[in-house]
Design an enzyme around this catalytic site. Structure first.
Site, PDB file in Angstrom:
ATOM      1  CE1 TYR A  61      -3.310  -2.672  -0.221  1.00  0.00           C
ATOM      2  CE2 TYR A  61      -3.815  -2.377   2.095  1.00  0.00           C
ATOM      3  CZ  TYR A  61      -4.050  -3.003   0.893  1.00  0.00           C
ATOM      4  OH  TYR A  61      -5.032  -3.968   0.804  1.00  0.00           O
TER       5      TYR A  61
ATOM      6  CG  LEU B 107     -17.149   2.921   2.496  1.00  0.00           C
ATOM      7  CD1 LEU B 107     -16.125   3.996   2.875  1.00  0.00           C
ATOM      8  CD2 LEU B 107     -18.517   3.273   3.080  1.00  0.00           C
ATOM      9  CB  ALA B 108     -19.652   0.860  -3.727  1.00  0.00           C
TER      10      ALA B 108
ATOM     11  N   GLY C 104     -17.504   5.051  -2.919  1.00  0.00           N
ATOM     12  CA  GLY C 104     -18.337   6.254  -2.874  1.00  0.00           C
ATOM     13  C   GLY C 104     -19.371   6.351  -3.979  1.00  0.00           C
TER      14      GLY C 104
HETATM   15  N1  LIG Z   1      -7.292  -7.792  -0.197  1.00  0.00           N
HETATM   16  C1  LIG Z   1      -7.275  -7.078  -1.296  1.00  0.00           C
HETATM   17  O1  LIG Z   1      -6.942  -7.561  -2.383  1.00  0.00           O
HETATM   18  C2  LIG Z   1      -7.676  -5.627  -1.212  1.00  0.00           C
HETATM   19  C3  LIG Z   1      -7.876  -4.875  -2.385  1.00  0.00           C
HETATM   20  C4  LIG Z   1      -8.257  -3.532  -2.261  1.00  0.00           C
HETATM   21  C5  LIG Z   1      -8.445  -2.978  -0.996  1.00  0.00           C
HETATM   22  N2  LIG Z   1      -8.231  -3.731   0.135  1.00  0.00           N
HETATM   23  C6  LIG Z   1      -8.448  -3.168   1.506  1.00  0.00           C
HETATM   24  O2  LIG Z   1      -9.761  -2.680   1.601  1.00  0.00           O
HETATM   25  C7  LIG Z   1      -9.756  -1.293   1.950  1.00  0.00           C
HETATM   26  C8  LIG Z   1     -10.911  -0.606   1.258  1.00  0.00           C
HETATM   27  O3  LIG Z   1     -10.800  -0.743  -0.141  1.00  0.00           O
HETATM   28  P1  LIG Z   1     -11.170   0.397  -1.158  1.00  0.00           P
HETATM   29  O4  LIG Z   1     -10.504   1.637  -0.725  1.00  0.00           O
HETATM   30  O5  LIG Z   1     -10.920  -0.124  -2.520  1.00  0.00           O
HETATM   31  O6  LIG Z   1     -12.737   0.509  -1.020  1.00  0.00           O
HETATM   32  P2  LIG Z   1     -13.805   1.485  -0.332  1.00  0.00           P
HETATM   33  O7  LIG Z   1     -13.663   1.461   1.146  1.00  0.00           O
HETATM   34  O8  LIG Z   1     -15.088   1.065  -0.934  1.00  0.00           O
HETATM   35  O9  LIG Z   1     -13.520   2.941  -0.902  1.00  0.00           O
HETATM   36  C9  LIG Z   1     -12.658   3.870  -0.303  1.00  0.00           C
HETATM   37  C10 LIG Z   1     -12.188   4.826  -1.360  1.00  0.00           C
HETATM   38  O10 LIG Z   1     -13.328   5.442  -1.943  1.00  0.00           O
HETATM   39  C11 LIG Z   1     -13.262   6.853  -1.714  1.00  0.00           C
HETATM   40  N3  LIG Z   1     -14.608   7.299  -1.346  1.00  0.00           N
HETATM   41  C12 LIG Z   1     -15.492   6.668  -0.568  1.00  0.00           C
HETATM   42  N4  LIG Z   1     -16.612   7.399  -0.448  1.00  0.00           N
HETATM   43  C13 LIG Z   1     -16.418   8.517  -1.147  1.00  0.00           C
HETATM   44  C14 LIG Z   1     -17.209   9.656  -1.409  1.00  0.00           C
HETATM   45  N5  LIG Z   1     -18.449   9.800  -0.950  1.00  0.00           N
HETATM   46  N6  LIG Z   1     -16.686  10.639  -2.156  1.00  0.00           N
HETATM   47  C15 LIG Z   1     -15.436  10.508  -2.642  1.00  0.00           C
HETATM   48  N7  LIG Z   1     -14.632   9.435  -2.448  1.00  0.00           N
HETATM   49  C16 LIG Z   1     -15.123   8.451  -1.707  1.00  0.00           C
HETATM   50  C17 LIG Z   1     -12.302   7.061  -0.578  1.00  0.00           C
HETATM   51  O11 LIG Z   1     -11.708   8.313  -0.696  1.00  0.00           O
HETATM   52  P3  LIG Z   1     -11.347   9.166   0.620  1.00  0.00           P
HETATM   53  O12 LIG Z   1     -10.139   8.517   1.231  1.00  0.00           O
HETATM   54  O13 LIG Z   1     -11.089  10.530   0.104  1.00  0.00           O
HETATM   55  O14 LIG Z   1     -12.530   9.101   1.529  1.00  0.00           O
HETATM   56  C18 LIG Z   1     -11.325   5.929  -0.788  1.00  0.00           C
HETATM   57  O15 LIG Z   1     -10.362   6.259  -1.776  1.00  0.00           O
HETATM   58  C19 LIG Z   1      -8.365  -0.788   1.591  1.00  0.00           C
HETATM   59  O16 LIG Z   1      -7.960   0.297   2.378  1.00  0.00           O
HETATM   60  C20 LIG Z   1      -7.522  -2.014   1.877  1.00  0.00           C
HETATM   61  O17 LIG Z   1      -7.249  -2.066   3.257  1.00  0.00           O
HETATM   62  C21 LIG Z   1      -7.880  -5.048   0.030  1.00  0.00           C
END
Ligand SMILES: NC(=O)c1ccc[n+]([C@@H]2O[C@H](COP(=O)([O-])OP(=O)(O)OC[C@H]3O[C@@H](n4cnc5c(N)ncnc54)[C@H](OP(=O)(O)O)[C@@H]3O)[C@@H](O)[C@H]2O)c1
Length: 320
Positions: free
Chosen positions: A56, A227-228, A230
């Site tokens: 990361y 959170l899809a 956002g």
């Molecule tokens: N095991 C795996 O292969 C794998 C793969 C991917 C991720 N992960 C883990 O899962 C966690 C979450 O994954 P993810 O970040 O892909 O998914 P998420 O939690 O669905 O989405 C978070 C992302 O979306 C943005 N976001 C959410 N709501 C928003 C809104 N209303 N307006 C603007 N931006 C918004 C956030 O930006 P802001 O930061 O600006 O809020 C952040 O960049 C990661 O941190 C990691 O720990 C694991």
């Protein structure tokens, strides 16, 4: 307000957004302050498990977290750290690849511990299935790390039931978690459970029986992308579909009717599933993290009809 659901699911904080830019090799005090604020916001809604991976922001997510730990005596004992290894990003002409060899696991975990400035990971996840992995090598590496006190429990990520069993046969420690992409938007995990006898169910791309297998074996199901990104909660989105707009509207209405937020409703939809799914919250913004606070309560108050209405809205089609 609690981060724990009554069916065993809990909120987890995802650290992928910490440490600044993926493309920059360095981080500064502002990145450490931002990480501290995100950690505080996550703890403020009752989260105790923090999800990392060595890749990361190219190691910087772990580094800034380590700086926060070093500046906060006693914090390490109040939280659990989850790390991941197994992915090598493309570098110096070598293409990105996976590596779960004994040497790679040992080297990566030791480097993560250094960056995190801690002696142990509470949970180590194998990030993705490496087709070249030898279960006996994984067992040797994990056995050594556990004997050294550097890893306390083992889990996997992006793995099917069959892959989990294949690994488990060689291991002396139980696999305790499987982290997969699961959300109202990426709903293959639940589509495949309904379309079991239809081609679309196989095309959904989620390995049949994996949810049930994890529940039966006591393996925590952790949902990333929960959170899809956002999509339904206000992120500037290039071309929202009619299904996206309808889903966002239903989440907003549920939030208003129940005195909660659309983010909590979205995570509550996942947490209502009886498998006890634990959403990994990936926002780095304190106010957005705080908005996730009521997820467990939203799951409890969400009716069956509300749950199905959200799913049919997001899938853009009635149930078969
Ligand atoms: N095991 C795996 O292969 C794998 C793969 C991917 C991720 N992960 C883990 O899962 C966690 C979450 O994954 P993810 O970040 O892909 O998914 P998420 O939690 O669905 O989405 C978070 C992302 O979306 C943005 N976001 C959410 N709501 C928003 C809104 N209303 N307006 C603007 N931006 C918004 C956030 O930006 P802001 O930061 O600006 O809020 C952040 O960049 C990661 O941190 C990691 O720990 C694991």
């Amino acid at each position: 307000m609690t981060a724990q659901n009554n069916n065993g699911g809990r909120l987890i904080y995802g650290c992928m957004g910490l440490g600044g830019d993926w493309d920059s090799p360095d981080y500064g005090p502002g990145d450490v302050d931002a990480a501290a604020a995100a950690i505080e916001a996550a703890r403020g809604i009752g989260i105790t498990l923090f999800d990392h991976a060595d890749i990361y922001t190219r190691g910087k997510a772990e580094s800034v977290f380590g700086d926060v730990l070093a500046a906060s005596p006693g914090l390490r004992e109040q939280i659990q750290l989850q790390g991941k290894c197994g992915i090598s990003l493309a570098e110096g002409g070598v293409p990105g690849h996976y590596n779960l060899s004994r040497e790679a696991i040992l080297e990566r975990v030791n480097a993560s511990l250094q960056r995190l400035r801690t002696d142990y990971l509470d949970i180590l996840l194998l990030h993705r299935p490496d087709p070249l992995l030898e279960p006996s090598e994984v067992a040797a590496a994990v056995g050594q790390l556990m004997a050294e006190g550097k890893v306390r429990a083992l889990g996997v990520s992006n793995m099917s039931a069959a892959q989990i069993d294949y690994l488990q046969d060689a291991l002396e420690t139980p696999i305790v978690a499987n982290q997969l992409e699961m959300s109202l938007h990426k709903a293959a995990w639940v589509e495949s459970s309904v379309l079991v006898n239809r081609q679309e169910g196989f095309d959904a791309g989620f390995p049949h029986g994996t949810i049930e297998h994890c529940v039966r074996k006591g393996i925590e199901l952790q949902a990333y992308g929960s959170l899809a990104q956002g999509r339904y909660t206000g992120a500037p989105y290039a071309s929202p579909t009619a299904a996206d707009r309808e889903t966002a509207g239903l989440l907003a209405r549920f939030a208003e009717d129940n005195g909660t937020t659309p983010e909590a409703a979205l995570l509550g939809w996942l947490m209502k599933h009886p498998a006890g799914i634990s959403p990994v919250v990936g926002s780095s913004r304190p106010e957005r993290i705080a908005a996730c606070a009521g997820a467990a309560e939203a799951a409890t108050s969400m009716s069956r009809i509300e749950w199905y209405s959200l799913w049919t809205a997001a899938r853009g089609a009635a149930m078969p």
